[in-house]
Design a protein around this motif. Structure first.
Motif, PDB file in Angstrom:
ATOM      1  N   ASP A 141      56.957  43.108  63.455  1.00  0.00           N
ATOM      2  CA  ASP A 141      57.568  42.679  64.712  1.00  0.00           C
ATOM      3  C   ASP A 141      58.847  41.911  64.413  1.00  0.00           C
ATOM      4  OD1 ASP A 141      57.863  42.304  67.423  1.00  0.00           O
ATOM      5  OD2 ASP A 141      56.640  40.491  67.443  1.00  0.00           O
ATOM      6  N   GLN A 174      62.941  40.926  65.505  1.00  0.00           N
ATOM      7  CA  GLN A 174      63.898  40.780  66.595  1.00  0.00           C
ATOM      8  C   GLN A 174      65.289  40.724  65.981  1.00  0.00           C
ATOM      9  OE1 GLN A 174      63.114  37.473  69.191  1.00  0.00           O
ATOM     10  NE2 GLN A 174      65.145  37.561  70.107  1.00  0.00           N
ATOM     11  N   ASP A 215      69.346  40.187  66.854  1.00  0.00           N
ATOM     12  CA  ASP A 215      70.309  39.698  67.834  1.00  0.00           C
ATOM     13  C   ASP A 215      71.559  39.215  67.120  1.00  0.00           C
ATOM     14  OD1 ASP A 215      68.747  39.747  70.376  1.00  0.00           O
ATOM     15  OD2 ASP A 215      67.445  38.368  69.277  1.00  0.00           O
ATOM     16  N   ALA A 227      68.159  39.556  61.681  1.00  0.00           N
ATOM     17  CA  ALA A 227      66.809  40.037  61.945  1.00  0.00           C
ATOM     18  C   ALA A 227      65.868  38.858  61.701  1.00  0.00           C
ATOM     19  CB  ALA A 227      66.469  41.188  60.998  1.00  0.00           C
ATOM     20  N   ARG A 228      65.000  38.603  62.675  1.00  0.00           N
ATOM     21  CA  ARG A 228      64.062  37.488  62.566  1.00  0.00           C
ATOM     22  C   ARG A 228      62.631  37.988  62.720  1.00  0.00           C
ATOM     23  NH1 ARG A 228      66.666  32.323  63.541  1.00  0.00           N
ATOM     24  NH2 ARG A 228      68.763  32.624  64.385  1.00  0.00           N
TER      25      ARG A 228
END
Length: 154
Positions: free
Chosen positions: A3, A5, A7, A53-54
């Motif tokens: 998973d 994220q 941004d 990307a985290r």
């Protein structure tokens, strides 16, 4: 894929700066040590977008997009693409590149360039899989802090 994220980085915390500096060390043993203020200056540029990307809020990858507007047309250069060693092979690099290319397209760039160290074979396979073509070109560099260059161009 885990998973993740992705941004644009809009503000740099001390924790972000530490994670990014660690990624730069993984990318290149020659990368200069960068502090929070250095990363803040990079993301403040109007032509530069640093994507991160985290996973669970922690930065595990980055790619920097630089829009270049010149008379021959606009293009994007993607720089400093790196995924933390512990997360490589999980699809994060692919996701980062897809986000950066979509952003380049949205900004009207006619082409996207990137360079990659010959030793980064997994990255090369990714770029080719995404449709990048290896160009037959020579890259020239002038080290502006080198004493011999200052003498030559004085």
């Amino acid at each position: 894929m885990t998973d993740v994220q992705i941004d644009p980085l809009e503000a740099v915390t001390a924790e972000d700066a530490e994670a990014l500096a660690g990624l730069m060390r993984q990318l290149s043993s020659h990368a200069p040590p960068l502090a929070q203020a250095n990363f803040a200056r990079i993301i403040a540029g109007s032509s530069t977008t640093m994507f991160v990307a985290r996973i669970n809020g922690r930065i595990v990858g980055t790619a920097t997009m630089v829009l270049i507007e010149v008379a021959s047309g606009s293009r994007v250069s993607i720089e400093d693409v790196v995924v933390d060693e512990s997360q490589r092979g999980t699809g994060i690099g692919d996701a980062l590149m897809r986000v950066a290319v979509a952003a380049a397209r949205a900004q009207g760039a006619g082409k996207v360039d990137l360079t990659s160290n010959p030793s980064r074979q997994a990255a090369h396979r990714l770029y080719l899989r995404l449709g990048f073509k290896k160009r037959q070109t020579d890259v020239f560099r002038l080290e502006l802090d080198a004493e011999e260059d200052r003498k030559t161009l004085a």
